[in-house]
Design a protein around this motif. Structure first.
Motif: not given
Length: 385
Positions: A76, A79-80, A140-141, A379, A382-383
């Motif tokens: 990824g 992130q997340g 995506h992570g 998603k 990831h956030d």
């Protein structure tokens, strides 16, 4: 194709025809438990084509099977939350020579085998979701895939996994029988009970008083046991009894196989103890002997609504226009094993119907909806902050 609109206004497509084609292809590859080699090779090749790194572990050797678990990784952007998705390669019998039929929105078996949606529906959805991520360069992570073997015969493949094999901190199994949108947050732990009762052989017609019937001991013990539905959280069963050689011989040995399950580990311990104590006491009354083996098969699932893995699933399901439900189950899955490894894991309903029967069926619309849910989970994770 089904169009999905992301929160940023961008759109991407679930390729329904491709999704169905790959599902139909997979169900026609024979993969009974411990004989998943062809299915593992096919799925591994698809993942490698998509650019994932794929490792196969030694589970096959450990369980006397033809293939091991597949662990694949899609790096990824850092992130997340790093997450994994999981489904299993094996199917129950009768699952050889499957001939799937499409009737409108429904895919069913020809009526002489299962369909194999348990769990090739999960496998197909994971594959389509990864394709969409790659084709659309979706953010995506870290994503890992844990594709297991021998789930249907005791979660044997998952039991060979080790925590250090995975970088993820939470996961989602696509293997529950509820509707798309359901999340299994409670599931029982299970113990297996095996007993060998040894009595004394004698001629049944000439001198039966000199014998001790192991069958009679077993029957008396079973009659004394609380079995079936014990309470809202606990069940118990004696499912196998084997013994005896001839009608003119007092049987000197009987084998029993049973189980206990409970959402509450204290109740499970109490039920298991009660069953084994009854066996021991009954054998003693008759002057017989019992040899007992008790094995903990898997731990319970007890996820709290506020746990991130549950919240991520709920938010993703809602983002797809579905209503999430937090459900309890009486069965076990690989999710139990992952939780035992310290990995919070939600088992997601995939919409399969009449599983483990020749009436099994799967709705195409549910395959599409589940793919949307998986993409929404990616998603949301990831956030995640």
């Amino acid at each position: 194709m089904a169009t999905i609109i992301g929160k940023d206004g961008g759109s991407f497509m679930v390729n329904t025809s491709r999704l169905v084609h790959e599902f139909l292809t997979m169900v026609q590859i024979d993969s009974p438990s411990r004989q998943e080699r062809a299915m593992a090779d096919w799925y591994k090749a698809r993942l490698i084509e998509l650019g994932l790194t794929v490792e196969e572990d030694e589970a096959g050797k450990a369980i006397n099977g033809t293939a091991g678990n597949l662990i694949a990784r899609l790096p990824g952007d850092g992130q997340g939350m790093p997450i994994f998705f999981s489904a299993h390669l094996d199917t129950v019998e009768p699952g050889r020579g499957i001939r799937p039929l499409i009737e409108g929105d429904i895919i069913r078996s020809a009526g002489d085998t299962i369909l194999g949606g348990d769990d090739k529906a999960g496998l197909a959805v994971i594959l389509e979701a990864i394709r969409i991520i790659k084709e659309n360069n979706l953010p995506h992570g870290e994503i890992e895939l844990v594709i297991t073997v021998a789930e249907e015969c005791g979660l044997l493949g998952a039991k060979q996994l080790h925590r250090q094999q995975l970088q993820s901190i939470a996961g989602f199994v696509l293997d529950a029988g509820g509707p798309v949108g359901s999340i299994v947050v409670r599931g029982p732990a299970q113990t297996k009970i095996e007993a060998t009762i040894r009595g004394k052989a004698a001629h049944a017609g000439v001198e039966p008083e000199k014998g001790i019937s192991a069958i009679q001991v077993a029957a008396r013990a079973i009659d004394r046991m609380p079995l079936g539905r014990i309470d809202a959280e606990t069940t118990a069963n004696i499912g196998v009894i084997e013994g005896g050689k001839a009608t003119n011989i007092i049987p000197d040995m009987v084998n029993l196989k049973g189980e206990a399950r409970s959402l509450d580990p204290r109740k499970l311990h109490a039920q298991t103890k009660q069953m084994t104590t009854i066996l021991e006491q009954t054998a003693q009354e008759f002057g017989a002997y019992v040899q007992l083996t008790v094995e903990d098969l898997y731990p319970e699932i007890n996820l709290k609504p506020e746990e991130p893995v549950v919240q991520i699933a709920r938010q993703a399901i809602q983002a797809c226009g579905l209503t999430p439900s937090l459900d309890s189950t009486g069965g076990g899955s690989d999710a139990n094993i992952f939780i035992g490894l310290g990995l919070p894991t939600a088992n997601l309903g995939i919409g399969m119907q009449n599983v483990h029967s020749v009436e099994e069926k799967m709705a195409i619309s549910d395959l599409v909806k589940l793919t949307e849910v998986v993409l929404a989970i990616v998603k949301t994770a990831h956030d995640w902050r």
